[in-house]
Design a protein around this motif. Structure first.
Motif, PDB file in Angstrom:
ATOM      1  N   MET A   1      -0.280  -4.664  28.379  1.00 16.29           N
ATOM      2  CA  MET A   1       0.142  -5.004  27.102  1.00 16.29           C
ATOM      3  C   MET A   1      -0.789  -5.166  25.750  1.00 16.29           C
ATOM      4  N   ALA A   2      -1.594  -5.881  26.718  1.00 11.84           N
ATOM      5  CA  ALA A   2      -3.346  -6.165  25.824  1.00 11.84           C
ATOM      6  C   ALA A   2      -3.432  -4.657  24.569  1.00 11.84           C
ATOM      7  N   GLU A   3      -4.000  -3.821  25.540  1.00 15.24           N
ATOM      8  CA  GLU A   3      -4.367  -2.054  25.206  1.00 15.24           C
ATOM      9  C   GLU A   3      -3.358  -1.445  24.159  1.00 15.24           C
ATOM     10  N   ILE A   4      -2.846  -1.823  24.717  1.00 17.06           N
ATOM     11  CA  ILE A   4      -1.407  -1.273  23.174  1.00 17.06           C
ATOM     12  C   ILE A   4      -1.828  -1.455  21.642  1.00 17.06           C
ATOM     13  N   GLN A   5      -2.286  -3.086  21.857  1.00 18.42           N
ATOM     14  CA  GLN A   5      -2.073  -4.012  20.852  1.00 18.42           C
ATOM     15  C   GLN A   5      -3.497  -3.471  20.180  1.00 18.42           C
ATOM     16  N   GLN A   6      -4.635  -3.342  20.759  1.00 15.24           N
ATOM     17  CA  GLN A   6      -5.981  -2.853  20.651  1.00 15.24           C
ATOM     18  C   GLN A   6      -6.179  -1.395  19.885  1.00 15.24           C
ATOM     19  N   VAL A   7      -4.869  -0.349  20.905  1.00 12.65           N
ATOM     20  CA  VAL A   7      -4.856   1.054  20.011  1.00 12.65           C
ATOM     21  C   VAL A   7      -3.968   0.719  19.113  1.00 12.65           C
ATOM     22  N   GLU A   8      -3.209  -0.189  18.992  1.00  8.03           N
ATOM     23  CA  GLU A   8      -2.842  -0.890  17.378  1.00  8.03           C
ATOM     24  C   GLU A   8      -2.901  -1.249  16.635  1.00  8.03           C
ATOM     25  N   ASP A   9      -4.224  -2.440  16.712  1.00 10.82           N
ATOM     26  CA  ASP A   9      -4.964  -2.140  15.643  1.00 10.82           C
ATOM     27  C   ASP A   9      -5.892  -1.676  15.562  1.00 10.82           C
ATOM     28  N   SER A  10      -7.111  -0.706  16.293  1.00  6.00           N
ATOM     29  CA  SER A  10      -7.638   0.304  16.067  1.00  6.00           C
ATOM     30  C   SER A  10      -6.881   2.062  14.962  1.00  6.00           C
ATOM     31  N   LYS A  11      -6.312   2.300  15.258  1.00  8.02           N
ATOM     32  CA  LYS A  11      -5.281   3.031  14.380  1.00  8.02           C
ATOM     33  C   LYS A  11      -5.250   2.061  13.344  1.00  8.02           C
ATOM     34  N   GLN A  12      -4.346   1.107  13.074  1.00  6.68           N
ATOM     35  CA  GLN A  12      -4.773   0.576  11.562  1.00  6.68           C
ATOM     36  C   GLN A  12      -6.024   0.014  11.478  1.00  6.68           C
ATOM     37  N   ALA A  13      -6.828  -0.020  11.132  1.00  4.50           N
ATOM     38  CA  ALA A  13      -8.250   0.082  10.968  1.00  4.50           C
ATOM     39  C   ALA A  13      -8.589   1.788  10.182  1.00  4.50           C
ATOM     40  N   ALA A  14      -8.377   2.388  10.815  1.00  2.59           N
ATOM     41  CA  ALA A  14      -8.467   3.724  10.925  1.00  2.59           C
ATOM     42  C   ALA A  14      -7.986   3.800   9.726  1.00  2.59           C
ATOM     43  N   ARG A  15      -6.761   3.907   9.435  1.00  2.00           N
ATOM     44  CA  ARG A  15      -5.695   3.838   8.051  1.00  2.00           C
ATOM     45  C   ARG A  15      -6.304   3.357   7.667  1.00  2.00           C
ATOM     46  N   ALA A  16      -7.428   1.696   7.366  1.00  2.00           N
ATOM     47  CA  ALA A  16      -7.238   1.094   6.318  1.00  2.00           C
ATOM     48  C   ALA A  16      -8.832   1.724   5.593  1.00  2.00           C
ATOM     49  N   GLU A  17      -9.566   2.276   6.644  1.00  2.00           N
ATOM     50  CA  GLU A  17     -10.426   2.873   5.805  1.00  2.00           C
ATOM     51  C   GLU A  17     -10.607   3.662   5.998  1.00  2.00           C
ATOM     52  N   ARG A  18      -9.605   4.868   5.935  1.00  2.00           N
ATOM     53  CA  ARG A  18      -8.858   5.807   5.162  1.00  2.00           C
ATOM     54  C   ARG A  18      -8.524   5.970   4.042  1.00  2.00           C
ATOM     55  N   LYS A  19      -7.828   4.470   3.918  1.00  2.00           N
ATOM     56  CA  LYS A  19      -7.267   4.509   2.918  1.00  2.00           C
ATOM     57  C   LYS A  19      -8.668   3.696   1.113  1.00  2.00           C
ATOM     58  N   ALA A  20      -8.952   2.980   1.603  1.00  2.00           N
ATOM     59  CA  ALA A  20     -11.003   2.220   1.136  1.00  2.00           C
ATOM     60  C   ALA A  20     -11.513   3.461   0.778  1.00  2.00           C
ATOM     61  N   ALA A  21     -11.473   4.711   1.436  1.00  2.00           N
ATOM     62  CA  ALA A  21     -12.519   5.885   1.061  1.00  2.00           C
ATOM     63  C   ALA A  21     -11.902   6.682  -0.101  1.00  2.00           C
ATOM     64  N   ARG A  22     -10.706   6.937  -0.142  1.00  2.00           N
ATOM     65  CA  ARG A  22     -10.188   7.162  -0.919  1.00  2.00           C
ATOM     66  C   ARG A  22      -9.838   6.356  -1.932  1.00  2.00           C
ATOM     67  N   LEU A  23      -9.800   5.409  -2.508  1.00  2.00           N
ATOM     68  CA  LEU A  23      -9.906   4.049  -3.209  1.00  2.00           C
ATOM     69  C   LEU A  23     -11.037   4.662  -3.708  1.00  2.00           C
ATOM     70  N   ALA A  24     -12.294   4.014  -3.065  1.00  2.00           N
ATOM     71  CA  ALA A  24     -13.545   4.345  -3.110  1.00  2.00           C
ATOM     72  C   ALA A  24     -13.947   5.929  -4.135  1.00  2.00           C
ATOM     73  N   LYS A  25     -13.228   6.831  -4.128  1.00  2.00           N
ATOM     74  CA  LYS A  25     -13.423   8.488  -4.275  1.00  2.00           C
ATOM     75  C   LYS A  25     -12.675   8.465  -5.292  1.00  2.00           C
ATOM     76  N   GLU A  26     -12.060   7.299  -6.010  1.00  2.00           N
ATOM     77  CA  GLU A  26     -11.298   7.482  -6.959  1.00  2.00           C
ATOM     78  C   GLU A  26     -11.944   6.488  -7.901  1.00  2.00           C
ATOM     79  N   ILE A  27     -11.904   5.635  -8.321  1.00  2.00           N
ATOM     80  CA  ILE A  27     -13.135   4.776  -8.055  1.00  2.00           C
ATOM     81  C   ILE A  27     -13.977   5.529  -9.196  1.00  2.00           C
ATOM     82  N   GLY A  28     -14.552   6.550  -8.588  1.00  2.00           N
ATOM     83  CA  GLY A  28     -16.257   6.680  -8.452  1.00  2.00           C
ATOM     84  C   GLY A  28     -15.572   8.185  -9.402  1.00  2.00           C
TER      85      GLY A  28
END
Length: 115
Positions: A1-28
């Motif tokens: 169960m902990a492994e599934i949560q880690q996978v989900e957490d890493s997916k959410q972190a990756a999505r957040a990172e991509r969104k931040a990068a897109r926003l940074a590009k728009e800000i730029g």
């Protein structure tokens, strides 16, 4: 169960990172179009966090990030100055035109809404 949560957490972190990068590009892009930019981050509730941008030429705009952390990451990646408040000298840099005045009048006193 902990492994599934880690996978989900890493997916959410990756999505957040991509969104931040897109926003940074728009800000730029905004900064480039307006001779530079400064910003302010404001939590707007469940909807997310607003990034208010003010260009060196007085032009302004905003973006909405899903979380405060994503907004903060985006402005850091974009390398803009971030203000604690939308007040004082920072707020005074905003230049408004006829559209904004008419729109504000429409909302506040029943004038034309430009809508």
């Amino acid at each position: 169960m902990a492994e599934i949560q880690q996978v989900e957490d890493s997916k959410q972190a990756a999505r957040a990172e991509r969104k931040a990068a897109r926003l940074a590009k728009e800000i730029g892009a905004f900064a480039q179009a307006h001779g530079g930019a400064e910003g302010q981050i404001a939590y707007i509730g469940h909807e997310g966090t607003r990034i208010v941008l003010v260009g060196a030429d007085g032009g302004w705009g905003d973006l909405v990030a899903p979380t405060y952390a994503v907004a903060q990451s985006a402005v850091e990646k974009a390398g803009i100055t971030v203000h604690e408040e939308f007040a004082g000298e920072f707020a005074a840099k905003v230049k408004t035109g006829p559209y904004e005045w008419t729109r504000m009048a429409g909302i506040q006193v029943g004038g034309p809404s430009n809508g």
